[in-house]
Design an enzyme around this catalytic site. Sequence first.
Site, short mmCIF file in Angstrom:
data_model
loop_
_atom_site.label_atom_id
_atom_site.label_comp_id
_atom_site.label_asym_id
_atom_site.label_seq_id
_atom_site.Cartn_x
_atom_site.Cartn_y
_atom_site.Cartn_z
N GLY A 162 0.77 -1.19 0.13
CA GLY A 162 0.04 -0.09 -0.11
C GLY A 162 0.81 1.33 0.12
N CYS A 163 2.08 1.33 0.63
CA CYS A 163 2.88 2.50 0.88
C CYS A 163 3.42 2.68 -0.31
CB CYS A 163 3.92 2.40 2.12
SG CYS A 163 2.78 2.40 3.53
N THR A 164 3.96 1.71 -1.10
CA THR A 164 4.77 1.75 -2.28
C THR A 164 3.72 2.18 -3.47
OG1 THR A 164 6.20 -0.05 -1.60
CG2 THR A 164 5.80 0.34 -4.11
#
Length: 150
Positions: A44-46
């Site tokens: 998700g953060c990527t």
Amino acid sequence: MAISKGDIVPNFKAKTQSGEKFELSNYKGKPLVIYFYPKDNTPGCTTQACSFRDQYQDFQDLGAEVIGVSGDSEDSHDKFALKHKLPFILLSDGNKKIRNIFGVPTHFFGLLPGRVTYIIDKEGKVVSVFNSIKANVHIEHALEMIQKMK
């Protein structure tokens, strides 16, 4: 106490992914997108970081700067930024000082650092706080809010 819409963001200092000193007051006069995310190199953060990367020029064209913040180390941020060609600032917040200044909540019974995006105007006032664990919706909201400020 959480920073809310209408609040002035207090000055803070941190280190960037390249180890440079960052001070918020150096960005007064420029709209900012400050987004908090849980961890480098997670799916998700990527996705979120790469979305900001892909539209970074749109933010720049509107005079805005994008700043990502997580508890990861400067070294982790540096590798994350290089791997994904992130052109914007990542701040290391291992002691949660910045997260605490903003009052960013945690999710899942305090186990997961929250994902919150703050849109700040040229005067340092928060014009929007967007809190969603869904990584892919932050970019649209941030760009729309920066466009409204123009």
